[in-house]
Each structure stands twice: as C-alpha cells, then as structure tokens.
Design a protein around this motif. Sequence first.
Motif, short mmCIF file in Angstrom:
data_model
loop_
_atom_site.label_atom_id
_atom_site.label_comp_id
_atom_site.label_asym_id
_atom_site.label_seq_id
_atom_site.Cartn_x
_atom_site.Cartn_y
_atom_site.Cartn_z
N ALA A 143 0.84 -1.20 0.00
CA ALA A 143 0.00 0.00 0.00
C ALA A 143 0.87 1.26 0.00
O ALA A 143 0.58 2.25 -0.69
CB ALA A 143 -0.91 0.00 1.23
N PHE A 144 1.96 1.22 0.75
CA PHE A 144 2.90 2.34 0.79
C PHE A 144 3.48 2.60 -0.59
O PHE A 144 3.53 3.75 -1.06
CB PHE A 144 4.01 1.99 1.79
N ASP A 169 3.68 -0.58 13.95
CA ASP A 169 3.24 -1.96 14.01
C ASP A 169 1.72 -2.05 14.09
O ASP A 169 1.12 -3.06 13.73
CB ASP A 169 3.87 -2.65 15.24
N ARG A 170 1.10 -0.96 14.53
CA ARG A 170 -0.36 -0.97 14.72
C ARG A 170 -1.12 -0.24 13.62
O ARG A 170 -2.35 -0.23 13.64
CB ARG A 170 -0.71 -0.35 16.08
N ILE A 171 -0.43 0.39 12.69
CA ILE A 171 -1.15 1.14 11.67
C ILE A 171 -1.84 0.21 10.68
O ILE A 171 -1.42 -0.93 10.49
CB ILE A 171 -0.22 2.11 10.90
N SER A 172 -2.88 0.71 10.05
CA SER A 172 -3.62 -0.07 9.08
C SER A 172 -2.98 0.06 7.70
O SER A 172 -2.06 0.86 7.49
CB SER A 172 -5.06 0.42 9.02
N VAL A 173 -3.49 -0.72 6.76
CA VAL A 173 -3.00 -0.63 5.39
C VAL A 173 -3.27 0.77 4.83
O VAL A 173 -2.42 1.35 4.13
CB VAL A 173 -3.69 -1.70 4.52
N TRP A 174 -4.44 1.33 5.14
CA TRP A 174 -4.78 2.66 4.64
C TRP A 174 -3.88 3.72 5.24
O TRP A 174 -3.50 4.69 4.57
CB TRP A 174 -6.25 2.98 4.93
N SER A 175 -3.54 3.55 6.51
CA SER A 175 -2.63 4.50 7.15
C SER A 175 -1.24 4.43 6.53
O SER A 175 -0.57 5.45 6.36
CB SER A 175 -2.54 4.22 8.65
N ALA A 176 -0.81 3.21 6.18
CA ALA A 176 0.49 3.05 5.52
C ALA A 176 0.48 3.76 4.16
O ALA A 176 1.47 4.40 3.77
CB ALA A 176 0.80 1.57 5.34
#
Length: 222
Positions: free
Chosen positions: A37-38, A116-123
């Motif tokens: 995603a990043f 480690d806790r971020i979501s795919v969308w946050s990435a």
Amino acid sequence: MVLDLVVIGVAIAVFPLSVTAFVLVLSARGGTWKGLAFIVSWLGCFVVVLAAVLLTTGGDPPAPRSPPSTAASAVKLAVGVGLIGYGLHRRRPRQRRDGRASHRHESSGGMTGRLDRISVWSAAGLAPLLQPWGLVAAGAATVVGADLSDTSSSLALIAYCVLATSSLLAMEIYTLLAPDSARLRLRRLHTWFRTHQEQALVAVSLVAGLFLVGRSIHQLTS
C-alpha cells in the motif's frame, strides 16, 4: 534530461528518512500488505506530479531560454541550494549529535510500536508525507523538458518512476520471496540507519544539491 532524472531518482530511492520508515512498515505485522500500500501510494504521487507537469506543457518541451525553461532551471537551482543548506545544517558538532543519539534510539522504539499498529490505509497515507518533496520538485522541473512525441522521453519518465521506487520495490519483493531472511536483514538495515542516519542525510543532500546547482547554473548560462 535523462542524466538529471537518473541522479534525482537515485537520491529519492536512497533518501534515509523514507527508507527507514518503509523498513519499519515492512517489519510490522502484515507488513507485506502495508508495504505494498505504501509503494502504490508512493508511485501514485509521482504519476500525479508528472501528469500535472505534462498537462501544463502539453508534452512539448519549451524552447531554451524561454520563460518556462528558465523557470524550471530556477526551481532546480533553488532546490539544490536548499539541499546544500539542509546538508550543512545537519552537520552538527559531535557533542550535539551524540546528545541526540539516545533520544533517536528511544523515539525509534516508539515509532516501531506505532507503525506496528497502523492499518493498510494509514500506511498508504504515510507515503506522501515521507517523500523528499524537494527532490520530487526537482524531478518535476526536469520533466518540463520531456517530449512525449519521442519514445525515449516516455521511457525515461517510466524509468525515473521505477528508479525512485527501486529501493522500496527491492525490499518488498525480497520480503515476499524470503520472509525469514528478509526479516533479519531488515532489522540489520534499520540498526544501520539508526546509527548512521545523520551521515547518510548529509551525504545524499550535499551530493544531490551540488549536482542540481551545477546543472541548473549550466542551463541558465548556456
């Protein structure tokens, strides 16, 4: 144009801040999906910037010494001067660097936990924030000279996007093919960046800045 895009693309690919953050994203739980995603978001920024420039120029490079050509060279000159200034600013006295080393170590641990806790969308949303936008702006100013009627120019633009993303792509592919080995090497890479980030930032900033200043002055005076 090609040489400029190669140097700018390499500088973006190895820019320490974005590479370090991507290593942390990739090392997190579900890191391969977050890393993908990043990368998609990272590439999307390049496509949007290049598309905006090409829509403005119509894919027809301006004549030498014309106002658009001069403006593009001036942008690269300004970015180059800014990078040199940034690199010199990062060259702090040893006492100050040592004084902040422990702080960076502690903040790195906290950042690892947060990523480690971020979501795919946050990435995906993190990628645009971590791009070296000064270098991206220099690349956009270089693309002003692209001629879309020439196949080699189109291939150069594609190669530029891939080159600027090459370090992220290499880590993502390696993690997919050999996750256990990649995890160990990513940990070592993160440790290296944590202890050498200042030197790497100074080196990349000064080399890219001096190149851009030299090229833009040559273009403005020739």
